[in-house]
Scaffold this motif. Sequence first.
Motif, short mmCIF file in Angstrom:
data_model
loop_
_atom_site.label_atom_id
_atom_site.label_comp_id
_atom_site.label_asym_id
_atom_site.label_seq_id
_atom_site.Cartn_x
_atom_site.Cartn_y
_atom_site.Cartn_z
N ALA A 27 0.82 -1.22 0.00
CA ALA A 27 0.00 0.00 0.00
C ALA A 27 0.86 1.27 0.00
N ALA A 28 1.92 1.27 0.80
CA ALA A 28 2.75 2.48 0.88
C ALA A 28 3.42 2.76 -0.46
N TYR A 29 3.88 1.70 -1.11
CA TYR A 29 4.52 1.89 -2.42
C TYR A 29 3.52 2.46 -3.43
N ILE A 30 2.32 1.91 -3.44
CA ILE A 30 1.32 2.37 -4.41
C ILE A 30 0.91 3.81 -4.10
N ALA A 31 0.78 4.13 -2.81
CA ALA A 31 0.46 5.52 -2.45
C ALA A 31 1.58 6.46 -2.90
N SER A 32 2.82 5.97 -2.85
CA SER A 32 3.95 6.82 -3.26
C SER A 32 3.93 7.11 -4.75
N ARG A 33 3.15 6.35 -5.49
CA ARG A 33 3.01 6.60 -6.93
C ARG A 33 1.84 7.54 -7.22
#
Length: 272
Positions: free
Chosen positions: A109-115
């Motif tokens: 989730a954090a990676y996708i939010a960072s995008r």
Amino acid sequence: MIAAWFKRFSIVAIVLTASQASAQPSKLDVQRLTWAGIKIADENTTVFVDAMATDIWNGDAPEGFHKPEANTERRYALVTHVHNDHFDAQGLRDLLGDRGYVICHEPIAAYIASRGFQVIPVALNESVNRGGFWFTALPASDGFGDAQVSWLIVSGDTKIFHGGDTLWHGSFERIGAQYGPLDVAFLPINGVSVPGPLGAYSPRVMTPQQAVDAAKLLRADVLSPIHFGLTGAPGYVEVDAPLSDMNEAATDQGVTAVHLKPGQLLSLNDAE
Ligand SMILES: [Zn+2]
């Protein structure tokens, strides 16, 4: 016109082209997208799973590139994992617009939010309800050891399973017992091998025969194959004939297999 016809309880599944489907409105349409992608839409909500809106195959996509579209206000994109043939950040930004959400397993989730996405994280074996759909993150096994889940998507009585590019694993039977019968399971079939110490005995994605067994354990009325047909990619070697191997195994095992080409729809309707 009608390529296939199946019936379970009150659910009827018909394979239609996009123009036939729009001429015959249905309760729920499932559209195969390119590679592993699918799109599920009712009149208010569009749900994408592993949708590729960017042609990363440079005009040579397996079975042809189909550019996905969304016409509803509410839009959600589920991803099974973040490999670049399953998570298309640029394409999803266009598909989801400002109001759409990515629904994913907590660890990514954090990676996708960072995008740049609004994210709805889901814990393994838990469900969220959005737009009239239930989304449940279920166990999967990634061929390279990365975080991956499969998705169960439920709308009313209709249950759709999406298996990303999982390996064979031990949870299919439990999932089938808990959630089955399912209307359709979209499962990868290319049994791919990559360079390294292994030969072809232990592929990185389910083989066609394993997908048939998985569909059986999942208690899926229909197995619909995804994630196959890539040839000529250096270091990426699929089994020789994924589709015909799957069809042969499905016939052997009494599993109904329906191959949708990118853009084709499976229309899931109440029979009444
Ligand atoms: Zn993949």
